[in-house]
Design a protein around this motif. Structure first.
Motif, PDB file in Angstrom:
ATOM      1  N   PHE A 143      31.393  38.670  35.853  1.00 15.85           N
ATOM      2  CA  PHE A 143      31.767  37.296  36.190  1.00 15.85           C
ATOM      3  C   PHE A 143      31.008  36.784  37.408  1.00 15.85           C
ATOM      4  CE2 PHE A 143      35.322  39.246  34.060  1.00 15.85           C
ATOM      5  CZ  PHE A 143      35.763  38.272  33.188  1.00 15.85           C
ATOM      6  N   TYR A 190      37.655  49.693  48.929  1.00 17.15           N
ATOM      7  CA  TYR A 190      38.314  48.615  48.189  1.00 17.15           C
ATOM      8  C   TYR A 190      37.402  47.392  48.154  1.00 17.15           C
ATOM      9  CZ  TYR A 190      42.591  51.287  48.108  1.00 17.15           C
ATOM     10  OH  TYR A 190      43.518  52.256  47.861  1.00 17.15           O
ATOM     11  N   LEU A 210      39.156  52.334  35.202  1.00 19.89           N
ATOM     12  CA  LEU A 210      40.430  51.847  34.667  1.00 19.89           C
ATOM     13  C   LEU A 210      40.430  51.773  33.138  1.00 19.89           C
ATOM     14  CD1 LEU A 210      43.270  50.716  35.381  1.00 19.89           C
ATOM     15  CD2 LEU A 210      42.296  48.448  35.145  1.00 19.89           C
ATOM     16  N   ILE A 228      46.715  47.770  51.164  1.00 22.18           N
ATOM     17  CA  ILE A 228      45.350  47.822  50.663  1.00 22.18           C
ATOM     18  C   ILE A 228      44.586  46.667  51.284  1.00 22.18           C
ATOM     19  CG2 ILE A 228      43.993  47.329  48.600  1.00 22.18           C
ATOM     20  CD1 ILE A 228      45.878  49.111  47.076  1.00 22.18           C
ATOM     21  N   PRO A 229      43.379  46.945  51.794  1.00 20.73           N
ATOM     22  CA  PRO A 229      42.631  45.864  52.436  1.00 20.73           C
ATOM     23  C   PRO A 229      42.497  44.659  51.509  1.00 20.73           C
ATOM     24  CG  PRO A 229      41.452  47.948  52.618  1.00 20.73           C
ATOM     25  CD  PRO A 229      42.658  48.212  51.796  1.00 20.73           C
ATOM     26  N   GLY A 230      42.816  43.503  52.016  1.00 20.67           N
ATOM     27  CA  GLY A 230      42.606  42.278  51.243  1.00 20.67           C
ATOM     28  C   GLY A 230      43.751  41.928  50.317  1.00 20.67           C
ATOM     29  N   LEU A 231      44.844  42.701  50.324  1.00 21.35           N
ATOM     30  CA  LEU A 231      45.960  42.412  49.420  1.00 21.35           C
ATOM     31  C   LEU A 231      47.265  42.316  50.195  1.00 21.35           C
ATOM     32  CD1 LEU A 231      46.175  44.436  46.111  1.00 21.35           C
ATOM     33  CD2 LEU A 231      46.256  41.994  46.435  1.00 21.35           C
ATOM     34  N   ASN A 247      35.441  39.278  40.359  1.00 18.75           N
ATOM     35  CA  ASN A 247      36.759  39.597  39.809  1.00 18.75           C
ATOM     36  C   ASN A 247      37.050  41.083  39.737  1.00 18.75           C
ATOM     37  OD1 ASN A 247      37.141  36.909  39.499  1.00 18.75           O
ATOM     38  ND2 ASN A 247      36.862  36.869  37.292  1.00 18.75           N
ATOM     39  N   LEU A 248      36.661  41.803  40.783  1.00 16.81           N
ATOM     40  CA  LEU A 248      37.061  43.212  40.836  1.00 16.81           C
ATOM     41  C   LEU A 248      38.563  43.277  41.063  1.00 16.81           C
ATOM     42  CD1 LEU A 248      34.295  44.968  42.960  1.00 16.81           C
ATOM     43  CD2 LEU A 248      34.607  44.980  40.495  1.00 16.81           C
ATOM     44  N   PHE A 249      39.206  44.302  40.505  1.00 15.32           N
ATOM     45  CA  PHE A 249      40.646  44.454  40.710  1.00 15.32           C
ATOM     46  C   PHE A 249      40.889  44.788  42.177  1.00 15.32           C
ATOM     47  CE2 PHE A 249      40.103  45.877  36.193  1.00 15.32           C
ATOM     48  CZ  PHE A 249      40.457  44.642  35.673  1.00 15.32           C
ATOM     49  N   ALA A 250      41.596  43.902  42.863  1.00 11.94           N
ATOM     50  CA  ALA A 250      41.696  43.997  44.321  1.00 11.94           C
ATOM     51  C   ALA A 250      42.526  45.197  44.769  1.00 11.94           C
ATOM     52  CB  ALA A 250      42.298  42.712  44.879  1.00 11.94           C
ATOM     53  N   HIS A 251      43.384  45.726  43.891  1.00 15.34           N
ATOM     54  CA  HIS A 251      44.256  46.826  44.318  1.00 15.34           C
ATOM     55  C   HIS A 251      43.646  48.187  44.019  1.00 15.34           C
ATOM     56  CE1 HIS A 251      44.960  46.396  40.078  1.00 15.34           C
ATOM     57  NE2 HIS A 251      45.682  47.484  40.040  1.00 15.34           N
ATOM     58  N   GLN A 282      49.579  44.407  41.732  1.00 14.61           N
ATOM     59  CA  GLN A 282      49.195  43.404  42.726  1.00 14.61           C
ATOM     60  C   GLN A 282      50.386  42.559  43.132  1.00 14.61           C
ATOM     61  OE1 GLN A 282      45.634  41.210  42.153  1.00 14.61           O
ATOM     62  NE2 GLN A 282      44.532  42.930  41.291  1.00 14.61           N
ATOM     63  N   GLN A 293      30.023  44.238  45.565  1.00  5.42           N
ATOM     64  CA  GLN A 293      31.105  43.983  44.608  1.00  5.42           C
ATOM     65  C   GLN A 293      30.534  43.706  43.222  1.00  5.42           C
ATOM     66  OE1 GLN A 293      34.509  41.477  45.591  1.00  5.42           O
ATOM     67  NE2 GLN A 293      33.811  41.423  47.702  1.00  5.42           N
ATOM     68  N   GLY A 298      41.363  35.038  37.968  1.00 14.65           N
ATOM     69  CA  GLY A 298      40.179  35.869  37.723  1.00 14.65           C
ATOM     70  C   GLY A 298      40.536  37.323  37.459  1.00 14.65           C
ATOM     71  N   GLN A 299      41.598  37.809  38.139  1.00 15.72           N
ATOM     72  CA  GLN A 299      42.030  39.193  37.945  1.00 15.72           C
ATOM     73  C   GLN A 299      42.533  39.396  36.521  1.00 15.72           C
ATOM     74  OE1 GLN A 299      42.264  41.727  40.563  1.00 15.72           O
ATOM     75  NE2 GLN A 299      40.819  40.322  41.507  1.00 15.72           N
ATOM     76  N   ALA A 302      39.554  39.268  34.109  1.00 17.14           N
ATOM     77  CA  ALA A 302      38.786  40.520  34.131  1.00 17.14           C
ATOM     78  C   ALA A 302      39.527  41.610  33.361  1.00 17.14           C
ATOM     79  CB  ALA A 302      38.536  40.959  35.567  1.00 17.14           C
ATOM     80  N   ALA A 334      37.681  44.388  49.030  1.00 23.81           N
ATOM     81  CA  ALA A 334      37.629  43.572  50.240  1.00 23.81           C
ATOM     82  C   ALA A 334      36.746  44.197  51.310  1.00 23.81           C
ATOM     83  CB  ALA A 334      39.036  43.348  50.785  1.00 23.81           C
ATOM     84  N   GLU A 335      36.425  45.485  51.152  1.00 30.52           N
ATOM     85  CA  GLU A 335      35.587  46.151  52.151  1.00 30.52           C
ATOM     86  C   GLU A 335      34.110  46.149  51.767  1.00 30.52           C
ATOM     87  OE1 GLU A 335      38.863  49.476  53.571  1.00 30.52           O
ATOM     88  OE2 GLU A 335      37.733  49.829  51.727  1.00 30.52           O
ATOM     89  N   ILE A 386      38.043  43.653  29.986  1.00 34.64           N
ATOM     90  CA  ILE A 386      37.791  45.078  29.743  1.00 34.64           C
ATOM     91  C   ILE A 386      38.602  45.589  28.558  1.00 34.64           C
ATOM     92  CG2 ILE A 386      37.162  45.565  32.154  1.00 34.64           C
ATOM     93  CD1 ILE A 386      39.833  47.040  32.404  1.00 34.64           C
ATOM     94  N   ARG A 392      31.454  48.591  36.121  1.00 37.79           N
ATOM     95  CA  ARG A 392      32.694  48.488  35.353  1.00 37.79           C
ATOM     96  C   ARG A 392      32.417  47.969  33.939  1.00 37.79           C
ATOM     97  NH1 ARG A 392      37.302  44.374  37.382  1.00 37.79           N
ATOM     98  NH2 ARG A 392      35.729  42.847  36.800  1.00 37.79           N
TER      99      ARG A 392
END
Lengths: 300, 238
Positions: free
Chosen positions: B80, B130, B97, A260-263, B84-88, A184, B139, A161-162, A165, B132-133, A169, B146
């Motif tokens: 989506f 982020y 971005l 980073i939270p969640g990674l 599918n947000l960029f997790a980092h 990542q 999200q 999915g990353q 996405a 995840a928060e 864009i 975005r």
């Protein structure tokens, strides 16, 4: 998205575990020294005096490991990346290479290269330089293959999915690589990359076999010429530990700092899952050391 | 779109889709799962390359060998089902971005626009959080910000509320509705009936890779002509 995580173990138990572990190691070391001392006393003065002599070869160990590790990283990234491509022949060739290197001992690779270089001396290198080159290349090729696996796993760990996405864009292939996939993947592969560096630092002791004067070779010569075998290898052990342990600690700290939270990896020490067959949930919880400690400190 | 076909292996997913979306249109696509709605959306921004037929954007055929898919995707926003947000990256990082890496907008300027967009979706205070928060609803709202950051010609929504807990659906639909009122052209795959009836200008019913019915929301959803549409609407409203 949310996953169940087992609860944190109590702080006391974590600290207790460490204290117990350190105590046991210190006791063992003292015990060994005590018995050694009775037969032939260790020459601590001599060790302190000559510790500096081993730092120069230790520098070479670090240098050749660092250089081959970094060049191996470029090689590893390329190979690992090739293995993620859709083009089958490319993938097969890269995979074959990686498997061939990973499937043979590094000592054999080293001696193989040594044999090759003794037939074809490229240019007019001095013996020392040609040995260094051999050692450097052997280590680079070896770590390259292992790092390829790390990079491949890292690149493939990024969720589909990353990537989708990032496509949506409007990022190009290398744009996606640079801005989404690599950042990542890196957070996932830093622990195995660190581990690989430590492995290579230790594996560099194999270079002694072809006569490169790094830490282990120097230790061999030094111990034979002075007769102080135990003293020399005690010092060498300490020097290797001084190189590996702080590095692991620094990387672990950096990882926590830039988390980073969640990674990436979770840092907290988690309780081990209890065995379903154990209704009391007591027998298999924690490490052997912590269980021992808990039993010692249980108040009943 | 004209005569769009797509095969996945031997599976014929799109069997000739003809569809025209005008500027400012809000088109809602409904249909049973597996009918090809998602594939249709992905053909528009070339995440899936159509095997036959043409996609035109402002008269330019975009699924042509000479045209870079990146160029097409830069003009189309997409939201989506799974966010599918960029997790980092932080919420702000996600929104900026594309502006920074593709448009080459300076950091300060991009962040100004990014904050404005986050304000619009009601998340101005969460700019530094982020993914995840954030909650699912938050999200998805960041994902919408975005998607519109590059001032796209059309925004595609692929079941934007299907992965959300019921409590968050409304806040996301409100944001999409607001965007529609502001005149954004959008194609929404959704089963939210009230949204389709109140916001859509047109509704399309798809089944088995074909468009069976097309028209005003009330025509398709309240007085469907086709048998398949009737039974589908009846099931959805149950």
């Amino acid at each position: 998205m949310q996953t169940e995580t087992p609860p944190l173990r109590p702080r006391v138990e974590q600290v207790g575990e460490k204290v117990a572990a350190i105590a046991i190691i210190v006791l063992l070391a003292v015990g060994i020294l005590f018995f050694l001392n009775r037969s032939s006393p260790l020459k601590f003065d001599w060790m302190a005096e000559h510790f500096g002599d081993l730092l120069e070869p230790a520098r070479l160990t670090l240098l050749i490991t660092g250089a081959s590790y970094l060049c191996g990283m470029a090689m590893g990234f390329t190979l690992g990346w090739l293995r993620t491509l859709k083009v089958r022949p490319v993938r097969v060739v890269a995979t074959g290479w990686v498997e061939a290197i990973r499937g043979t001992p590094m000592l054999v690779q080293l001696l193989f290269l040594f044999a090759l270089f003794s037939y074809y001396n490229p240019g007019n290198l001095s013996l020392r330089d040609s040995l260094l080159l051999t050692g450097f290349l052997a280590m680079m090729i070896n770590t390259g293959a292992y790092q390829a696996e790390i990079f491949r796993a890292g690149l493939q760990s990024v969720a589909h999915g990353q990537v989708e996405a990032a496509k949506a864009i409007g990022l190009s292939y290398w744009g996606r690589m640079r801005s989404v996939i690599m950042p990542q993947a890196f957070r996932v592969i830093i622990p195995p990359l660190t581990n690989e560096f430590i492995l290579m630092l230790k594996a560099s002791s194999l270079l002694a076999v072809i006569g490169i004067i790094e830490l282990t070779y120097e230790a061999k010569v030094f111990s034979f010429t002075t007769g102080n075998f135990v003293e020399v290898y005690a010092m060498v052990t300490i020097i290797y530990l001084l190189m590996t342990v702080p590095l692991a600690k620094i990387i672990a700290w950096l990882e926590r700092r830039y988390r980073i939270p969640g990674l990436g990896m979770q840092q907290e020490v988690r309780a081990r899952p209890r065995r379903p067959s154990d209704p009391t949930g007591q027998t298999f919880v924690g490490t052997p050391v912590s269980r021992f400690w808990n039993r010692l400190t249980r108040r009943e | 779109m004209e005569g769009l076909h797509k095969w996945f292996g031997s599976l014929h997913v799109l069997k000739g889709i003809d569809l025209n979306v005008e500027k400012g249109d809000v088109l809602v696509v409904v249909g049973p799962s597996g009918s090809g709605k998602s594939t249709l959306l992905r053909c528009i921004n070339l995440l899936v390359i159509p095997d036959k037929g043409s996609v035109y954007i402002e008269g330019v055929k975009v699924n042509a060998p000479k045209i870079r898919p990146e160029w097409v995707r830069q003009q189309i926003g997409m939201v989506f089902q799974q966010f599918n947000l960029f997790a980092h990256l932080t919420a702000l990082g996600n929104v900026t971005l594309a502006l920074r890496k593709i448009r080459g907008v300076k950091r300060g300027e991009a962040e100004k626009k990014g904050r404005a967009l986050l304000d619009r979706v009601g998340l101005g205070k969460k700019a530094d959080a982020y993914p995840a928060e954030l909650s699912g609803g938050q999200q998805q709202r960041v994902a919408i910000a975005r998607a519109v950051a590059m001032d796209p010609k059309v925004v595609l929504f692929d079941e934007p509320t299907s992965a959300l807990d019921p409590e968050y659906i409304k806040e996301v639909l409100d944001v999409i509705t607001q965007l529609a009122r502001d005149g954004m052209t959008m194609i929404v795959v959704s089963h939210e009936m009230s949204f389709a009836r109140n916001v859509a200008k047109r509704v399309v019913f798809m089944d088995d890779g074909l468009i069976l019915e097309e028209g005003a929301p009330d025509e398709v959803l309240v007085h469907p002509k086709h048998e398949r549409t009737k039974s589908f609407v009846a099931k959805i409203l149950e």
